[in-house]
Design an enzyme around this catalytic site. Structure first.
Site, PDB file in Angstrom:
ATOM      1  N   LYS A  66       0.797  -1.236   0.000  1.00 40.67           N
ATOM      2  CA  LYS A  66       0.000   0.000   0.000  1.00 40.67           C
ATOM      3  C   LYS A  66       0.831   1.289   0.000  1.00 40.67           C
ATOM      4  CE  LYS A  66      -4.329  -1.542   2.057  1.00 40.67           C
ATOM      5  NZ  LYS A  66      -5.341  -1.266   3.081  1.00 40.67           N
ATOM      6  N   ASP A 102     -10.179   3.109   1.747  1.00 38.19           N
ATOM      7  CA  ASP A 102     -10.326   2.589   3.118  1.00 38.19           C
ATOM      8  C   ASP A 102     -10.979   3.652   4.007  1.00 38.19           C
ATOM      9  OD1 ASP A 102      -9.180   0.095   2.675  1.00 38.19           O
ATOM     10  OD2 ASP A 102      -7.147   0.842   3.019  1.00 38.19           O
ATOM     11  N   THR A 151       3.082   0.318  21.264  1.00 32.96           N
ATOM     12  CA  THR A 151       4.304   1.127  21.245  1.00 32.96           C
ATOM     13  C   THR A 151       3.917   2.605  21.293  1.00 32.96           C
ATOM     14  OG1 THR A 151       5.188  -0.569  19.782  1.00 32.96           O
ATOM     15  CG2 THR A 151       6.487   1.455  19.989  1.00 32.96           C
TER      16      THR A 151
HETATM   17  P1  ATR Z   1      -1.740  -2.468   9.307  1.00 34.72           P
HETATM   18  O1  ATR Z   1      -1.207  -1.865   8.035  1.00 34.72           O
HETATM   19  O2  ATR Z   1      -2.671  -3.635   9.096  1.00 34.72           O
HETATM   20  O3  ATR Z   1      -2.320  -1.445  10.240  1.00 34.72           O
HETATM   21  P2  ATR Z   1       0.757  -2.477  10.745  1.00 34.72           P
HETATM   22  O4  ATR Z   1       1.092  -1.185  10.100  1.00 34.72           O
HETATM   23  O5  ATR Z   1       1.797  -3.522  10.859  1.00 34.72           O
HETATM   24  O6  ATR Z   1      -0.476  -3.154  10.024  1.00 34.72           O
HETATM   25  O7  ATR Z   1       0.164  -2.148  12.226  1.00 34.72           O
HETATM   26  C1  ATR Z   1      -0.200  -3.147  13.112  1.00 34.72           C
HETATM   27  C2  ATR Z   1      -0.756  -2.514  14.391  1.00 34.72           C
HETATM   28  O8  ATR Z   1      -1.147  -3.593  15.274  1.00 34.72           O
HETATM   29  C3  ATR Z   1       0.242  -1.682  15.172  1.00 34.72           C
HETATM   30  O9  ATR Z   1      -0.440  -0.644  15.853  1.00 34.72           O
HETATM   31  C4  ATR Z   1       0.822  -2.696  16.171  1.00 34.72           C
HETATM   32  O10 ATR Z   1       1.341  -2.140  17.355  1.00 34.72           O
HETATM   33  P3  ATR Z   1       2.892  -1.661  17.437  1.00 34.72           P
HETATM   34  O11 ATR Z   1       2.977  -0.314  16.816  1.00 34.72           O
HETATM   35  O12 ATR Z   1       3.191  -1.660  18.891  1.00 34.72           O
HETATM   36  O13 ATR Z   1       3.683  -2.717  16.695  1.00 34.72           O
HETATM   37  C5  ATR Z   1      -0.426  -3.485  16.496  1.00 34.72           C
HETATM   38  N1  ATR Z   1      -0.102  -4.833  17.002  1.00 34.72           N
HETATM   39  C6  ATR Z   1       0.342  -5.889  16.289  1.00 34.72           C
HETATM   40  N2  ATR Z   1       0.510  -6.963  17.080  1.00 34.72           N
HETATM   41  C7  ATR Z   1       0.166  -6.576  18.346  1.00 34.72           C
HETATM   42  C8  ATR Z   1       0.108  -7.223  19.625  1.00 34.72           C
HETATM   43  N3  ATR Z   1       0.426  -8.509  19.745  1.00 34.72           N
HETATM   44  N4  ATR Z   1      -0.324  -6.506  20.684  1.00 34.72           N
HETATM   45  C9  ATR Z   1      -0.670  -5.209  20.565  1.00 34.72           C
HETATM   46  N5  ATR Z   1      -0.648  -4.527  19.380  1.00 34.72           N
HETATM   47  C10 ATR Z   1      -0.226  -5.198  18.290  1.00 34.72           C
END
Ligand code: ATR
Length: 255
Positions: A66, A102, A151
């Protein structure tokens, strides 16, 4: 005879619902077009995009392309510029245009349950790509947004960019929340028993006025997060609703 070709590109792409949705719509309207899923590995994106104009009239883009696909397009919409992600490409007379549906997908789904969005207080869980589209739409509609993420630095960056407040997932407090949206990948199949807010039920039980709760995840159809919210009497919006609304918006751009 088929005279128009569309595709969704991503990696992996096997489970995409898009070909079924768009082919059904083309058939319904008597349009001689075909839409297929094409697996494009990250290292092959540049080569694939080189011949896009000759091979396709447009299509969709999904994870992980994307953001990276933008540099291969001739024009991007103001929304794409703000969000930093494309999910729809239209080949208009040899010029590739990039859009992001989206945003409209998320807002259409939300408006089906919340009539007036302006000045509502929304809590968005997550700060990744999906969060950016949702937050952009909410802020444009005049919603106050609190971003909570595992995070905190990532949440802060987004909060500064879009004019929101921020914190960590553990900060969630149902008292100040009219709309709650999960944009994290937590709870996605096959890890369907997981949820980004394990204490959601406890937080919501005491509340008289419950938030409307939405999930961008559409596999499973009803996530653990939504099940918990529903058990507490919240109105829920399933991710499939957002997915179908973005597909409809993309389809309008194709035709
Ligand atoms: P997308 O494009 O689908 O949004 P992404 O950019 O990889 O995917 O974002 C994933 C989101 O899910 C992030 O906010 C991530 O948190 P971090 O910034 O801390 O990585 C969150 N996320 C993924 N796995 C997680 C977990 N096990 N617990 C809490 N948050 C999680």
């Amino acid at each position: 005879m088929i005279n128009k070709n569309y595709c969704v590109i991503g990696y992996p792409i096997k489970h995409s619902l898009s070909p079924r949705i768009h082919n059904r719509e083309f058939k319904k309207r008597g349009i001689a077009a075909r839409y297929r899923a094409v697996e494009v590995r990250p290292e092959n994106l540049a080569a694939f995009m080189k011949s896009y104009k000759e091979n396709f009239d447009g299509g969709n883009v999904t994870i992980p392309h994307k953001e990276k696909v933008m540099r291969f397009l001739d024009w991007i919409s103001p929304e794409v510029r703000a969000i930093g992600a494309v999910n729809t490409i239209v080949n208009r007379s040899g010029k590739l245009e990039g859009y992001n549906t989206d945003v409209i997908g998320a807002m259409t789904a939300l408006k089906s349950a919340v009539k007036i969005i302006k000045d509502k207080r929304a809590v968005v869980l997550g700060a990744g790509g999906a969060a950016r589209a949702v937050i952009y739409g909410l802020r444009k509609a005049g919603t106050k947004v609190l971003i909570l993420n595992r995070t905190v630095e990532t949440a802060k960056k987004l909060a500064v960019e879009f004019g929101c407040e921020y914190g960590v997932l553990e900060d969630f407090d149902a008292t100040n929340c009219d709309i709650l949206i999960n944009t994290t990948s937590v709870g996605m199949w096959p890890k369907s028993t997981e949820t980004p807010l394990p204490n959601l039920k406890e937080s919501l039980r005491a509340m008289k006025k419950k938030p409307v709760v939405m999930d961008v995840i559409y596999r499973p159809k009803v996530t653990r997060f939504l099940k918990d919210a529903k058990a507490c009497g919240c109105k829920i919006i399933i991710g499939e609703k957002m997915f179908l609304s973005q597909a409809a918006a993309s389809f309008r751009l194709f035709s």
